[in-house]
Write a protein that holds these residues in place. Structure first.
Motif, short mmCIF file in Angstrom:
data_model
loop_
_atom_site.label_atom_id
_atom_site.label_comp_id
_atom_site.label_asym_id
_atom_site.label_seq_id
_atom_site.Cartn_x
_atom_site.Cartn_y
_atom_site.Cartn_z
N ARG A 296 0.86 -1.19 0.00
CA ARG A 296 0.00 0.00 0.00
C ARG A 296 0.89 1.24 0.00
NH1 ARG A 296 -4.12 -1.92 4.85
NH2 ARG A 296 -5.20 -3.55 3.68
N TYR A 297 0.33 2.33 -0.51
CA TYR A 297 1.15 3.53 -0.70
C TYR A 297 0.36 4.79 -0.37
CZ TYR A 297 4.22 0.34 -3.23
OH TYR A 297 5.04 -0.69 -3.56
N ILE A 298 1.11 5.85 -0.08
CA ILE A 298 0.55 7.20 -0.02
C ILE A 298 1.17 7.98 -1.18
CG2 ILE A 298 0.41 9.35 1.27
CD1 ILE A 298 0.27 7.80 3.82
N LEU A 299 0.34 8.33 -2.15
CA LEU A 299 0.80 9.00 -3.36
C LEU A 299 0.35 10.45 -3.38
CD1 LEU A 299 -0.03 6.35 -6.12
CD2 LEU A 299 2.02 6.54 -4.72
N GLN A 300 1.08 11.25 -4.15
CA GLN A 300 0.60 12.58 -4.46
C GLN A 300 -0.52 12.47 -5.49
OE1 GLN A 300 3.56 15.50 -5.43
NE2 GLN A 300 5.12 14.52 -4.16
N TYR A 301 -1.51 13.33 -5.36
CA TYR A 301 -2.55 13.40 -6.38
C TYR A 301 -1.94 13.92 -7.68
CZ TYR A 301 -6.46 12.55 -3.25
OH TYR A 301 -7.37 11.97 -2.40
N VAL A 302 -2.58 13.59 -8.78
CA VAL A 302 -2.15 14.09 -10.09
C VAL A 302 -3.31 14.83 -10.74
CG1 VAL A 302 -0.32 12.44 -10.50
CG2 VAL A 302 -2.67 11.83 -11.08
N TRP A 303 -2.97 15.70 -11.67
CA TRP A 303 -3.98 16.55 -12.30
C TRP A 303 -4.73 15.75 -13.37
CZ3 TRP A 303 -6.23 20.92 -11.15
CH2 TRP A 303 -7.02 21.54 -12.11
N ASP A 304 -6.06 15.68 -13.19
CA ASP A 304 -6.94 15.01 -14.14
C ASP A 304 -7.50 16.07 -15.08
OD1 ASP A 304 -9.05 13.76 -15.49
OD2 ASP A 304 -9.44 12.39 -13.82
N GLN A 305 -7.04 16.05 -16.31
CA GLN A 305 -7.43 17.07 -17.27
C GLN A 305 -8.92 16.98 -17.58
OE1 GLN A 305 -5.38 19.32 -18.01
NE2 GLN A 305 -5.42 20.00 -20.13
N ASN A 306 -9.53 15.80 -17.47
CA ASN A 306 -10.95 15.64 -17.82
C ASN A 306 -11.87 16.31 -16.83
OD1 ASN A 306 -10.38 14.20 -20.11
ND2 ASN A 306 -10.54 12.20 -19.10
N ILE A 307 -11.52 16.24 -15.55
CA ILE A 307 -12.42 16.81 -14.54
C ILE A 307 -11.91 18.14 -14.01
CG2 ILE A 307 -13.18 14.51 -13.84
CD1 ILE A 307 -11.47 14.85 -11.31
N LYS A 308 -10.77 18.58 -14.52
CA LYS A 308 -10.18 19.86 -14.11
C LYS A 308 -9.95 19.90 -12.60
CE LYS A 308 -10.22 21.75 -18.24
NZ LYS A 308 -10.65 20.57 -18.98
N ASN A 309 -9.39 18.81 -12.08
CA ASN A 309 -9.14 18.76 -10.65
C ASN A 309 -8.13 17.66 -10.35
OD1 ASN A 309 -9.52 19.48 -7.91
ND2 ASN A 309 -11.67 19.90 -8.34
N CYS A 310 -7.68 17.62 -9.09
CA CYS A 310 -6.74 16.60 -8.66
C CYS A 310 -7.48 15.31 -8.36
CB CYS A 310 -6.00 17.07 -7.41
SG CYS A 310 -5.04 18.58 -7.68
N ALA A 311 -6.86 14.17 -8.66
CA ALA A 311 -7.57 12.90 -8.51
C ALA A 311 -6.58 11.77 -8.25
CB ALA A 311 -8.39 12.62 -9.76
#
Length: 869
Positions: A296-311
């Motif tokens: 299991r991991y703790i990741l940084q969110y990445v930018w989702d271009q489709n929803i215009k938000n972090c995901a």
């Protein structure tokens, strides 16, 4: 593996995050024509520093290998995976519209163990240049070893990882202040490569462990906070390299250098708070994504271009057509929902999602909104309609108002659900979830056919829905035969009930559980028969019965009769008032005889009843606030009438609770009530021929053999289980004694005495329910000893329940009127019963739950049943 689902999924709603401003919401990435890595990628790693544990290196290697989505053997995981996280990265394409690669592996590896103090950028570049040349590697006096020499190509990412033992020169501010970055290395004359780097936190307060703080952080997912911090930055670097390899790939459209992962890292590292985390309290760890091989991991969110938000994983978007649901039950959701997740992310903007629910034989479709959270200033809304023709019969839900956590029904076999999201979706909007179920019966159904089939058996094998209260009334002429033959009964035992009434008030029998072909009941009855089906679960697959009425009532004549009854009803009401006045006068003249004449009401049915009570001669019980009399109803059957000692009017809590519980076969049935005009409402109960358990144990205990006593214990525990577990709000009885356990002519037990019962709040449940279990333990002791418990101090009960031989040889703890069983399994059963009694009375609030007690008693019953006849 996902043990947290047995505990809970905590959705942390980012308490410090306010809605993104309009400028922030308009942020996006734009492509600048550079290199995008679309072919399979190898990540070659230089391990800097000593103190590397093999387990820590394996966490990082496994994280890199887990990025390939195709390596996961399952779909639809509620927990985001590293593969689903990478699928967001694959939204980004090159000039030819080719997406980022879907295959990432670990490449060559080198290990540097030389000087680790005062590390500078120049030394890093020098070591980075060395790994491309075997002669340079050999010239480091053994401080640098490699699995193989690094190759220069466009399909490799070169990455340095620093252990926490590496210390940087104070003048190297980028290395000291940042957690990751990259630099250029000239490996050969005119040949440059980009080398990424990331460092492990050197202490707990290090800014590189910012994700590992907050109220909902329990511990590092793989046991080492330094490694678990480091792997997140490594994977973030890889995401940036494949989307922006030469610095001219995907970058912020506002002229900034924000990339696919750096922007979202800044959101959570700033003033907005910590990212949402899953919590596994059993293992004392937190995480937000799962990898391969159980990591299991703790990741940084990445930018989702489709929803215009972090995901954390791609958001599902709606198609153009409505999705059709033809199952009798299911659930719909969009966005983040309570106790489930589709990726800890908001839903896409500018969506219009439609669902059509249709089940042809449904009488209604029931909805429960489990969760709904739209930002207050959003244009998002959920609409549920009975028809798709217009808004006239629609319910519209907006914002995150607590009132929307509710249940409601739509009549008919169809329903339409529509969700619309606005142009800008706030980070505060979390989404919604609802469950639906098609009810195949609703209310009363009158049957006038001579023969046919009734029941609740979905033909497609789906289980029935919970919350049903359905009735079938077979209108046979008075005194004429009515046959009822069940062909199928499979309902949830002790939770759902199928009751048969002679007329609409007198219950003949009650079925619950699964019946085999040899056990299916056949009933030969007369006159009007009512079959009632009530469910508290959605388990099982229903029931069906064939009926035959030798002389059904003519429906047309029945309608005329109803008109006549309505007319005569007014006359009878006036007459009953006159009788009431006469009864009032007589009661003042003759205190030894009371006549009650009024309307008895129960469960939407009403009949006229004259209940005669002959004063003290009919008294069968007395409590602190009421007296119980034996009475006779107009049909000549005995009833029990509970009369208050002091005037009381209005519907009492006791009556309300009994109306909810009377369908249980081991809870006393409330027939109705009688108003006498003096002391108020008198409750009318079914009459239990053999009286209280207390009287039977005291006066004729020899008639209650061990099997009957055990069955009584099982039956009353089932009644308590109904109160404690299957009703909402839950009910605490608060007066479980042998005086309040009543027996019918076949020694079946029913729990009565609900005068002190109450609904339990969450705070009250441990103590009140513990009190019920304690009282039930005393009842078990009384069944074993045959004597009333005078001293109710748990510590003074017989200790011989501890050992089988002592308990059965001494007999001091067992009713001496009964023979000690000869079979060893029955002896063990009695001892087990004693142990359950001690278990109940010995621990108070920390004692067993009723479900545990019921299970234990059923085990005792199996011991008795195992004796060959």
């Amino acid at each position: 593996m996902v043990s947290l689902l047995l505990v809970s999924l905590l959705l942390y709603i980012l308490p410090g995050i306010s809605c993104l401003s309009r400028d922030e919401r308009s942020f996006g990435l734009s492509y600048n024509g550079g290199k995008i890595m679309t072919e399979p990628v190898a990540v070659s790693v230089i391990w800097f520093g000593t103190d590397w544990e093999k387990s820590g290196q394996e966490v990082i290697r496994n994280g890199i290998s887990s990025l390939s989505p195709s390596r996961y053997g399952f779909e639809g995981s509620e927990v985001p995976t590293l593969g689903s996280w990478w699928n967001i990265i694959r939204q980004y394409t090159n000039i030819s519209n080719a997406p980022v690669t879907d295959e990432v592996d670990v490449g060559a590896e080198c290990f540097y163990v030389g000087s680790q103090l005062n590390m500078t950028m120049d030394r890093m570049i020098g070591i980075g240049r060395s790994v491309f040349n075997q002669t340079s590697i050999d010239g480091t006096s053994g401080n640098l070893t490699c699995t193989r020499v690094f190759e220069v190509n466009d399909r490799t990412i070169y990455h340095i990882v620093f252990s926490h033992t590496v210390m940087f020169d104070d003048d190297q501010r980028d290395l000291v202040d940042l957690c990751r970055g990259n630099f250029a290395v000239e490996v050969f004359a005119g040949v440059n490569v980009t080398m990424a780097w990331a460092r492990a936190p050197q202490k707990q307060s290090d800014q590189c462990s910012t994700f590992f703080r907050g109220d909902h952080y329990l511990g590092p997912p793989n046991g080492d906070e330094k490694i678990d911090s480091l792997v997140g930055y490594v994977l973030g670097n890889i995401a940036e390299e494949v989307t922006n390899q030469d610095g001219r790939g995907w970058k912020g459209n506002d002229g900034s250098d924000w990339t696919v992962s750096s922007y979202c890292g800044s959101v959570f590292e700033g003033e907005r708070g910590d990212p949402p985390l899953f919590m596994d309290v059993e293992r004392n760890v937190s995480f937000n994504a799962a990898g391969l091989n159980g990591y299991r991991y703790i990741l940084q969110y990445v930018w989702d271009q489709n929803i215009k938000n972090c995901a954390m994983k791609p958001s599902e978007t709606c198609g153009n057509n409505a999705l059709a649901f033809k199952q009798p039950k299911g659930h719909l959701h969009v966005g983040i929902i309570a106790n489930h997740t589709t990726g800890l992310q908001p839903y896409p903007p500018n969506q219009k999602c439609r669902w059509k629910i249709q089940y042809p034989t449904a009488k209604f479709i029931s909805f429960t909104i489990n969760y709904l959270s739209f930002a207050v200033d959003s244009n998002d809304q959920l609409v549920i309609c009975q028809s798709d023709s217009g808004p006239a019969q629609c319910s519209i839900f907006q914002s995150n108002d607590e009132r929307y956590k509710k249940s409601f029904k739509i009549k008919g076999s169809k329903a339409y659900v529509e969700f619309t999201s606005g142009e800008l979706v706030s980070f505060d909007s979390r989404g919604w979830e609802l469950t639906y179920s098609a009810g195949l019966c609703s209310g009363k159904e009158d049957v006038y056919d001579r023969k046919g089939v009734i029941g609740y058996s979905p033909s497609d094998g789906y289980s029935y829905t919970k919350g049903l209260s359905c009735q079938w009334i077979l209108h046979g002429k008075a005194g004429t035969p009515v046959a009822l033959s069940f062909s199928h009964i499979n309902i949830s035992e002790d939770f759902d009930f199928l009751a048969i009434y002679n007329g609409t008030t007198h219950q003949i029998t009650n079925f619950s559980g699964i019946y085999s072909s040899s056990d299916l009941p056949v009933l030969n009855l007369t006159g009007e028969i009512m079959i009632e089906f009530a469910t508290q679960t959605d388990k099982g697959d229903g029931w069906s019965a064939n009926f035959y009425m030798s002389s059904p009532v003519d429906q047309k004549k029945k309608s005329l009769l109803i008109v006549i009854v309505v007319v005569l009803g007014g006359v009878l009401i006036g007459f009953s008032l006159a009788l009431f006045t006469l009864a009032l006068v007589r009661s003042r003249k003759d205190t030894n005889r009371t006549e009650l004449d009024s309307r008895v009401e129960f469960d939407s049915h009403s009949i006229l009843m004259r209940a005669e009570v002959n004063g003290e001669e009919s008294r069968i019980g007395e409590g602190s606030s009421s007296i119980v009399y034996r009475g006779i109803s107009t049909d000549g059957k005995f009833i029990a009438l509970k009369s208050p000692k002091h005037p009381t009017f209005g519907i009492k809590l006791e009556e309300e609770i009994l109306l909810k519980t009377s369908l249980h076969p081991n809870i006393i049935s409330l027939v109705g009530y009688v108003e006498d005009g003096i002391r108020g409402r008198n409750l009318v109960f079914e009459f239990m021929d053999r009286g209280s358990l207390s009287w039977n144990l005291r006066e004729r205990g020899e008639a209650l053999d061990w099997e009957r006593r055990l069955e009584i214990a099982v039956q009353i525990s089932s009644a308590i289980q109904m109160l404690h577990m299957y009703l909402k709000p839950r009910i605490c009885h608060r007066n479980i004694t042998s005086e309040n356990v009543l027996l019918d002519e076949n020694y079946n037990a029913k729990l009565g005495g609900f005068g002190a019962a109450k609904y339990c709040t969450i705070d009250e449940m441990p103590s009140e329910m513990g009190g019920d279990i304690w009282s039930f333990g005393l009842l078990l002791v009384e069944l074993l000893t045959g004597k009333p418990v005078i001293n109710r101090n748990a510590s003074e009960f017989c200790e011989r329940f501890e050992v089988v031989d002592e308990a059965l040889r001494g007999q001091d703890c067992l009713d001496r009127r009964l023979a000690i069983p000869r079979e060893e399994c029955e002896k063990m059963g009695l001892t087990k019963l004693g142990e359950i009694a001690k278990w109940c009375i010995g621990r108070g609030e920390n004692g067993p739950k009723i479900g545990d007690v019921v299970l234990g008693l059923k085990q005792v019953k199996l011991l008795f049943c195992s004796v060959p006849s």
